[in-house]
Design a protein around this motif. Structure first.
Motif, mmCIF file in Angstrom:
data_model
loop_
_atom_site.group_PDB
_atom_site.id
_atom_site.type_symbol
_atom_site.label_atom_id
_atom_site.label_comp_id
_atom_site.label_asym_id
_atom_site.label_seq_id
_atom_site.Cartn_x
_atom_site.Cartn_y
_atom_site.Cartn_z
ATOM 1 N N GLN A 173 1.559 -7.538 -4.127
ATOM 2 C CA GLN A 173 1.390 -7.292 -5.557
ATOM 3 C C GLN A 173 -0.007 -6.795 -5.890
ATOM 4 O OE1 GLN A 173 -0.546 -9.273 -7.888
ATOM 5 N NE2 GLN A 173 0.049 -7.889 -9.541
ATOM 6 N N SER A 174 -1.007 -7.274 -5.167
ATOM 7 C CA SER A 174 -2.390 -6.914 -5.482
ATOM 8 C C SER A 174 -2.826 -5.601 -4.855
ATOM 9 C CB SER A 174 -3.341 -8.027 -5.004
ATOM 10 O OG SER A 174 -3.332 -8.116 -3.586
ATOM 11 N N HIS A 175 -2.006 -5.048 -3.954
ATOM 12 C CA HIS A 175 -2.393 -3.811 -3.265
ATOM 13 C C HIS A 175 -2.218 -2.611 -4.202
ATOM 14 C CE1 HIS A 175 -2.914 -0.852 -0.099
ATOM 15 N NE2 HIS A 175 -3.313 -1.840 0.683
ATOM 16 N N PRO A 176 -3.197 -1.726 -4.264
ATOM 17 C CA PRO A 176 -3.140 -0.596 -5.196
ATOM 18 C C PRO A 176 -2.076 0.432 -4.890
ATOM 19 C CG PRO A 176 -5.022 -0.373 -3.722
ATOM 20 C CD PRO A 176 -4.450 -1.739 -3.494
ATOM 21 N N GLY A 177 -1.574 0.489 -3.686
ATOM 22 C CA GLY A 177 -0.544 1.472 -3.346
ATOM 23 C C GLY A 177 -0.962 2.354 -2.193
ATOM 24 N N GLY A 178 -0.374 3.551 -2.076
ATOM 25 C CA GLY A 178 -0.672 4.434 -0.956
ATOM 26 C C GLY A 178 0.105 4.022 0.273
ATOM 27 N N TRP A 179 -0.139 4.709 1.372
ATOM 28 C CA TRP A 179 0.603 4.437 2.594
ATOM 29 C C TRP A 179 0.332 3.035 3.125
ATOM 30 C CZ3 TRP A 179 -1.541 3.077 7.228
ATOM 31 C CH2 TRP A 179 -2.913 3.325 7.394
ATOM 32 N N GLN A 180 -0.910 2.529 2.892
ATOM 33 C CA GLN A 180 -1.215 1.173 3.322
ATOM 34 C C GLN A 180 -0.383 0.163 2.535
ATOM 35 O OE1 GLN A 180 -5.613 1.353 2.967
ATOM 36 N NE2 GLN A 180 -5.631 0.668 5.086
ATOM 37 N N GLY A 181 -0.198 0.438 1.245
ATOM 38 C CA GLY A 181 0.617 -0.441 0.418
ATOM 39 C C GLY A 181 2.066 -0.460 0.879
ATOM 40 N N VAL A 182 2.573 0.725 1.237
ATOM 41 C CA VAL A 182 3.941 0.817 1.735
ATOM 42 C C VAL A 182 4.078 0.049 3.048
ATOM 43 C CG1 VAL A 182 5.705 2.389 2.622
ATOM 44 C CG2 VAL A 182 4.364 3.021 0.600
ATOM 45 N N LEU A 183 3.096 0.221 3.942
ATOM 46 C CA LEU A 183 3.126 -0.478 5.225
ATOM 47 C C LEU A 183 3.115 -1.985 5.022
ATOM 48 C CD1 LEU A 183 2.973 -0.323 8.338
ATOM 49 C CD2 LEU A 183 0.478 -0.296 8.111
ATOM 50 N N LEU A 184 2.268 -2.452 4.096
ATOM 51 C CA LEU A 184 2.177 -3.880 3.821
ATOM 52 C C LEU A 184 3.487 -4.409 3.247
ATOM 53 C CD1 LEU A 184 0.411 -6.429 3.696
ATOM 54 C CD2 LEU A 184 -0.371 -5.688 1.432
ATOM 55 N N ALA A 185 4.075 -3.642 2.306
ATOM 56 C CA ALA A 185 5.329 -4.074 1.687
ATOM 57 C C ALA A 185 6.470 -4.126 2.694
ATOM 58 C CB ALA A 185 5.683 -3.136 0.533
ATOM 59 N N VAL A 186 6.547 -3.110 3.559
ATOM 60 C CA VAL A 186 7.615 -3.079 4.569
ATOM 61 C C VAL A 186 7.451 -4.233 5.552
ATOM 62 C CG1 VAL A 186 8.541 -1.774 6.534
ATOM 63 C CG2 VAL A 186 8.040 -0.605 4.375
ATOM 64 N N THR A 187 6.214 -4.453 6.012
ATOM 65 C CA THR A 187 5.967 -5.543 6.953
ATOM 66 C C THR A 187 6.293 -6.890 6.337
ATOM 67 O OG1 THR A 187 4.175 -4.242 7.950
ATOM 68 C CG2 THR A 187 4.263 -6.579 8.498
ATOM 69 N N ALA A 188 5.889 -7.085 5.072
ATOM 70 C CA ALA A 188 6.189 -8.336 4.380
ATOM 71 C C ALA A 188 7.693 -8.535 4.247
ATOM 72 C CB ALA A 188 5.528 -8.338 3.002
#
Length: 201
Positions: A84-99
């Motif tokens: 929720q706190s991640h601003p987005g971008g490819w890192q945000g997508v990676l974090l969301a998918v991993t979670a």
């Protein structure tokens, strides 16, 4: 029912959940360190309650039920906070998918263990070394990401991301390992299932 010391520690770990959430969102510079500290304390109580239960022979059915629930709640809530706190971008997508992979696996394996317990084959899906390695990588990653979630340009944040991805890979691997062990029962051709069906008939 008398609640013993290890179970009190597990209950304390559950009560730390709202504390961590509140600290995480406090408008202070130290909020990330505070949230990470709460997470570390929770992780320590996880080790301590298990140690005391074995050392002092204080195991209980309620404690055995509550301990994995508390662990999974702490991990899931922490992952939700970070996504929720991640601003987005490819890192945000990676974090969301991993979670999503980690939380989805925990739900699936918990359901699998519950079903295997119903047919008397719980021991076939007990925690293995691979699962413990996954937990270690996951816990270290979450602490690093909690500390650095607002400064993702630092190298340590990238280390936390890499460890979480590793935990995600190990999560899939260990989940497939549990599934392989339970597959004969899931197919319905194991002796455990046949015995269970005879008892229920």
């Amino acid at each position: 029912m008398r609640i013993n010391l290890p179970t009190w520690l597990t209950l304390f770990r559950v009560l730390l959940l709202p504390v961590m959430v509140v600290v995480f969102y406090l408008p202070f510079r130290w909020s990330n360190l505070g949230a990470a500290a709460v997470f570390v304390i929770a992780g320590f109580t996880d080790w301590l309650d298990g140690y005391l239960a074995r050392r002092m022979n204080l195991t209980s059915a309620f404690g055995a039920f509550l301990d994995p629930v508390a662990d999974k709640l702490m991990v899931a809530v922490t992952l939700f906070l970070l996504v929720q706190s991640h601003p987005g971008g490819w890192q945000g997508v990676l974090l969301a998918v991993t979670a999503s992979v980690i939380v989805g696996r925990e739900i699936s394996v918990s359901a699998l263990r519950e079903w295997m317990a119903q047919i008397g084959a719980r021991s076939k899906v007990k925690v293995a070394f691979l699962g413990k390695l996954k937990t270690l990588a996951q816990m270290v990653a979450l602490v690093v990401l909690l500390v650095q979630h607002d400064t993702e340009s630092l190298a340590s944040y990238n280390i936390g991301e890499a460890l979480l991805v590793l935990a995600g890979i190990l999560t899939i691997w260990s989940g497939l390992d549990y599934l392989r062990a339970a597959w004969p029962s899931l197919r319905g051709d194991s002796e455990d299932v046949k015995k269970s069906e005879k008892k229920s008939a």
